[in-house]
Write an enzyme that holds these catalytic residues in place. Structure first.
Site, PDB file in Angstrom:
ATOM      1  N   THR A  18       0.824  -1.217   0.000  1.00 23.81           N
ATOM      2  CA  THR A  18       0.000   0.000   0.000  1.00 23.81           C
ATOM      3  C   THR A  18       0.855   1.263   0.000  1.00 23.81           C
ATOM      4  OG1 THR A  18      -1.556  -1.253   1.328  1.00 23.81           O
ATOM      5  CG2 THR A  18      -1.907   1.104   1.236  1.00 23.81           C
ATOM      6  N   ALA A  48      12.064  -4.237  -4.883  1.00 26.05           N
ATOM      7  CA  ALA A  48      12.199  -5.637  -4.463  1.00 26.05           C
ATOM      8  C   ALA A  48      10.903  -6.049  -3.784  1.00 26.05           C
ATOM      9  CB  ALA A  48      13.367  -5.792  -3.502  1.00 26.05           C
ATOM     10  N   LYS A 110       8.078   1.703  12.465  1.00 23.37           N
ATOM     11  CA  LYS A 110       8.160   2.203  13.852  1.00 23.37           C
ATOM     12  C   LYS A 110       8.584   1.106  14.823  1.00 23.37           C
ATOM     13  CE  LYS A 110       4.705   2.400  11.996  1.00 23.37           C
ATOM     14  NZ  LYS A 110       3.574   2.592  11.143  1.00 23.37           N
ATOM     15  N   GLY A 139       1.835   8.788  10.330  1.00 20.65           N
ATOM     16  CA  GLY A 139       1.678   8.764   8.868  1.00 20.65           C
ATOM     17  C   GLY A 139       2.042  10.068   8.186  1.00 20.65           C
ATOM     18  N   LYS A 210       5.354   4.427  18.483  1.00 20.03           N
ATOM     19  CA  LYS A 210       5.418   5.817  17.993  1.00 20.03           C
ATOM     20  C   LYS A 210       5.742   6.773  19.135  1.00 20.03           C
ATOM     21  CE  LYS A 210       2.034   4.604  14.426  1.00 20.03           C
ATOM     22  NZ  LYS A 210       0.596   4.448  14.170  1.00 20.03           N
TER      23      LYS A 210
HETATM   24  N1  HSE Z   1      -2.106   0.575  12.228  1.00 20.28           N
HETATM   25  C1  HSE Z   1      -1.799   1.965  12.372  1.00 20.28           C
HETATM   26  C2  HSE Z   1      -3.055   2.735  12.794  1.00 20.28           C
HETATM   27  C3  HSE Z   1      -1.269   2.604  11.116  1.00 20.28           C
HETATM   28  O1  HSE Z   1      -4.129   2.151  12.938  1.00 20.28           O
HETATM   29  O2  HSE Z   1      -2.933   3.928  12.994  1.00 20.28           O
HETATM   30  C4  HSE Z   1       0.160   2.318  10.880  1.00 20.28           C
HETATM   31  O3  HSE Z   1       0.948   2.757  11.935  1.00 20.28           O
END
Ligand code: HSE
Length: 445
Positions: A18, A48, A110, A139, A210
């Site tokens: 994605t 790759a 992360k 993000g 994070k």
């Molecule tokens: N799975 C994460 C979220 C996104 O739901 O925010 C990627 O860090």
């Protein structure tokens, strides 16, 4: 354009899912503007991916596609390796291998950096290359750049963020529709917000990765995921969301890191937040981070924390930053964790027992004389000050003729150890009929 004569920067993308396809498409779509900003064209030369056929349909005939990422990381033609595979094992080998080969690395991983960041950043420092990770936190929101550069004048006091979209979507739905956690989780999976195995999201692990990265950058301490307190949303009940609302609060899963007197708080858990705060109104899968600095005061960053092009936006910002380095003095780059490696602080990350916060408590009690006095007496004896009390009518809680009721108490700040001791005493009262619900509360003032 004066920049056209410079050779392009060659990029290899490891893992074209994605985010990778978003990076490829945005680089292509905005190539002219990116060239004008970066000073050199940024070109994906190689991809790759284990699924070579699918990768080829995504990137076309002009890009080399291989299935072995190890073959790419030392390719002399490649300047920057973009790691989008995820996980700890292969990704770690590839990132360290790329660094060893003298490549700059951009990653959205992360988990890898929160756990192995110290080793990875030290290797990068030795080799004089960058490991850039804007996409790893929130993000598309440029929070790493804001913390590392935009707020560099400040002594950061605290950061509190909604940094997991999946859990924020679930909490928003639970509040909106009054539905239980399990029902909303299934719906989130059906809609593609939550993964088939949602453990990292709902248990708070993703948010803690994070928060760990933000903590290091804010306070100049090493990345220490193992010291983070991590509590997810799986035990939250719809009734607590309702009671919180009646008291003027929303419940959010917050990643918090804070400068305290004796060390650094680093924690992820559900928190009551006053409903009037902007961050309390961040709904659905959106992310937001509040940063309190001594000079700037409070700043708020809001946006999409996941998704193909929002995350690509952050990856490409890193690619542009690194591309700009090629004409700059490499000794004057921004350090990986914002502070110079020889100027890191040894301030400890505090154990949860030493963290100070306020609390929401819900006690299912027998509807009899003296219960409230006994409960508040325990709190008073422990020196824990009460902010508000809400006592439900027994009939409303357990139906007509019910002999049970809910007692909801908001406290002022106290250290967790003190609250734990008081909770144990309250739990032992014969009139307390069920395990006490405790949710921490953040005024974020
Ligand atoms: N799975 C994460 C979220 C996104 O739901 O925010 C990627 O860090």
């Amino acid at each position: 354009m004066t920049t056209n004569h410079l050779a392009p920067i060659h990029v290899a993308i490891l893992g074209i899912g994605t985010v990778g396809s978003g990076v490829f498409n945005v680089l292509l779509r905005n190539q002219e503007e990116i060239l004008r900003r970066a000073g050199r064209a940024i070109v994906v030369t190689c991809v790759a991916d284990l699924d070579v056929a699918r990768a080829k349909t995504l990137v076309g005939e002009n890009v080399r596609v291989v299935n072995d990422a190890r073959a790419v990381i030392s390719d002399p033609e490649i300047d920057i390796v973009v790691e989008l595979i995820g996980g700890y094992t292969l990704a770690k080998d590839l990132v360290l291998g790329a660094i060893e080969a003298g490549k700059h690395v951009v990653t959205a991983n992360k988990a890898l950096l929160a756990v192995h960041g110290t080793e990875i950043f030290a290797a990068a420092h030795r080799k004089g290359v960058m490991v850039a990770f804007e996409a790893a936190v929130a993000g598309g929101i440029p929070i790493i750049k804001a913390l590392r550069e935009g707020l560099t004048a400040n002594r950061i006091q605290w950061i509190a963020g909604i940094i997991n979209g999946t859990t924020n979507f679930i909490l928003s739905e639970m509040r909106d529709k009054g539905l239980p956690f399990e029902v909303v989780l299934k719906e989130a999976q059906r809609l593609g917000y939550a993964e088939a195995d949602p453990t990292f999201d709902i248990e708070g692990v993703d948010a803690a990765h994070k928060a760990t990265l933000m903590s290091a950058i804010a306070f100049g301490i090493p990345v220490q995921f193992d010291k983070a307190y991590v509590e997810g949303i799986t035990r939250l009940e719809a009734q607590d969301i309702r009671y919180a609302e009646q008291l003027g609060y929303r419940i959010k899963l917050l990643g918090i890191t804070k400068r305290a007197a004796t060390g650094i708080e680093l924690r992820v858990h559900p928190s009551l937040v006053p409903a009037k705060r902007l961050i309390a109104n961040v709904e659905g899968a959106m992310n937001a981070v509040v940063v309190q600095g001594d000079a700037v005061g409070t700043t708020l960053y809001y946006g999409k924390g996941a998704g193909s092009e929002p995350t690509a936006s952050a990856v490409i910002a890193d690619l542009v930053d690194i591309t700009r380095l090629h004409t700059a003095d490499p000794l004057h780059r921004v350090p990986h964790l914002a502070f110079q490696p020889d100027a890191m602080s040894n301030l400890p990350v505090l154990p949860m027992s030493e963290v100070s916060t306020s609390y929401y408590l819900r006690l299912r009690v027998a509807d009899e004389t003296g219960v409230l006095a006994r409960v508040t007496g325990i709190l008073a004896e422990a020196g824990i000050s009460i902010d508000a009390v809400l006592q439900r009518e027994a009939d409303e809680v357990g139906g007509e003729g019910s002999m049970q009721t809910d007692l909801i108490i908001l406290t002022h700040d106290c250290v967790e150890a003190k609250m734990n001791a008081a909770l144990a005493q309250m739990q032992a009262l014969s009139s307390v009929l069920a395990p006490i619900t405790r949710i921490r509360k953040e005024e974020l003032a």
